[in-house]
Design a protein around this motif. Sequence first.
Motif, PDB file in Angstrom:
ATOM      1  N   THR A  77       0.850  -1.188   0.000  1.00 40.50           N
ATOM      2  CA  THR A  77       0.000   0.000   0.000  1.00 40.50           C
ATOM      3  C   THR A  77       0.883   1.235   0.000  1.00 40.50           C
ATOM      4  O   THR A  77       1.680   1.432   0.907  1.00 40.50           O
ATOM      5  CB  THR A  77      -0.914   0.027   1.236  1.00 40.50           C
ATOM      6  N   ARG A  78       0.711   2.051  -1.030  1.00 41.54           N
ATOM      7  CA  ARG A  78       1.502   3.259  -1.141  1.00 41.54           C
ATOM      8  C   ARG A  78       0.582   4.427  -1.443  1.00 41.54           C
ATOM      9  O   ARG A  78      -0.419   4.284  -2.127  1.00 41.54           O
ATOM     10  CB  ARG A  78       2.521   3.145  -2.285  1.00 41.54           C
ATOM     11  N   ALA A  79       0.965   5.574  -0.943  1.00 41.84           N
ATOM     12  CA  ALA A  79       0.198   6.770  -1.268  1.00 41.84           C
ATOM     13  C   ALA A  79       0.501   7.162  -2.705  1.00 41.84           C
ATOM     14  O   ALA A  79       1.653   7.234  -3.117  1.00 41.84           O
ATOM     15  CB  ALA A  79       0.572   7.910  -0.338  1.00 41.84           C
ATOM     16  N   THR A  80      -0.532   7.382  -3.508  1.00 44.75           N
ATOM     17  CA  THR A  80      -0.357   7.794  -4.890  1.00 44.75           C
ATOM     18  C   THR A  80      -1.172   9.051  -5.140  1.00 44.75           C
ATOM     19  O   THR A  80      -2.111   9.351  -4.412  1.00 44.75           O
ATOM     20  CB  THR A  80      -0.801   6.689  -5.864  1.00 44.75           C
ATOM     21  N   PHE A  81      -0.810   9.771  -6.188  1.00 39.72           N
ATOM     22  CA  PHE A  81      -1.508  11.002  -6.508  1.00 39.72           C
ATOM     23  C   PHE A  81      -1.732  11.041  -8.003  1.00 39.72           C
ATOM     24  O   PHE A  81      -0.786  11.000  -8.783  1.00 39.72           O
ATOM     25  CB  PHE A  81      -0.692  12.213  -6.061  1.00 39.72           C
ATOM     26  N   ASP A  82      -3.000  11.066  -8.401  1.00 43.18           N
ATOM     27  CA  ASP A  82      -3.347  11.195  -9.802  1.00 43.18           C
ATOM     28  C   ASP A  82      -3.558  12.665 -10.130  1.00 43.18           C
ATOM     29  O   ASP A  82      -4.296  13.365  -9.424  1.00 43.18           O
ATOM     30  CB  ASP A  82      -4.630  10.430 -10.127  1.00 43.18           C
ATOM     31  N   ILE A  83      -2.907  13.130 -11.181  1.00 40.33           N
ATOM     32  CA  ILE A  83      -3.139  14.502 -11.610  1.00 40.33           C
ATOM     33  C   ILE A  83      -4.472  14.539 -12.343  1.00 40.33           C
ATOM     34  O   ILE A  83      -4.651  13.857 -13.355  1.00 40.33           O
ATOM     35  CB  ILE A  83      -2.001  14.983 -12.516  1.00 40.33           C
ATOM     36  N   PRO A  84      -5.432  15.320 -11.848  1.00 38.35           N
ATOM     37  CA  PRO A  84      -6.762  15.314 -12.456  1.00 38.35           C
ATOM     38  C   PRO A  84      -6.815  16.140 -13.732  1.00 38.35           C
ATOM     39  O   PRO A  84      -6.058  17.101 -13.904  1.00 38.35           O
ATOM     40  CB  PRO A  84      -7.644  15.944 -11.371  1.00 38.35           C
ATOM     41  N   ILE A  85      -7.696  15.745 -14.631  1.00 37.77           N
ATOM     42  CA  ILE A  85      -8.055  16.592 -15.759  1.00 37.77           C
ATOM     43  C   ILE A  85      -9.179  17.494 -15.263  1.00 37.77           C
ATOM     44  O   ILE A  85     -10.239  17.017 -14.860  1.00 37.77           O
ATOM     45  CB  ILE A  85      -8.518  15.755 -16.963  1.00 37.77           C
ATOM     46  N   THR A  86      -8.949  18.792 -15.255  1.00 35.15           N
ATOM     47  CA  THR A  86      -9.901  19.714 -14.653  1.00 35.15           C
ATOM     48  C   THR A  86     -11.262  19.637 -15.334  1.00 35.15           C
ATOM     49  O   THR A  86     -12.306  19.738 -14.675  1.00 35.15           O
ATOM     50  CB  THR A  86      -9.349  21.153 -14.696  1.00 35.15           C
TER      51      THR A  86
END
Length: 233
Positions: A77-86
């Motif tokens: 389990t790792r923290a991930t960050f998806d860059i959103p399409i606004t």
Amino acid sequence: MNEDTRLSWTDVRDEVRARILNRTYAPGDRLPRDEDIASELGCARTTVHRAMQDLTLAGLVERKRKGGTHVRTDPVTRATFDIPITRREVEQRGSKYNYQLISRNLEASPISIMARFGLQTVANMLHVKALHLADNRPYILEDRWIDTRSTPEILEVDLTRESANEWLVRNKPYSRVDVRFSAINADGENADYLEAPTGSALFVIERTTWIGPSPITTVQSVAAPGYQLVAQG
């Protein structure tokens, strides 16, 4: 499949992740080859490769040269960050999306931008300012710098029709991202474009991405009053 319906790498990632979670691909299973998944889903092999990179970083799969891709028997389990399409973010709220390009200029990188990228020398970069709207109201004001040495294709993109945010998410995979959250008081340009009372608190997201050691883009996104950031695990 036409360009409008072609799957993005996040779509492919979500499909493979769903198959892992429902045990279509069980722990220890070897996944189909990237080209086979691409053929099944009707997308480019590079799109599958980008999806697998993200699943590897998330700790769900393990990739080995000449050994293929396997579902991890002991998922990490790792923290991930998806860059959103606004645009998608606005539409998922049930609102109508619109976008305005404010400015687009080739400029020498200032010291503050060099510091974000970790650069020691000045570079010519594309400086883009844009306003994203929801139901014709200001939503996010974006101030972005793009390193054209790693991303020369951006110079050919019509940014009056497509935001740099959306083009970069769809076309420029990154290997590292730095994300910072803060707040500022509305004044000057921020207050004007976001129609915010002077002195009111505004939520700020700063994101910087690299591909290997090479900078891709750094952006300061200032949200209009009332903006909410929703994270799901």
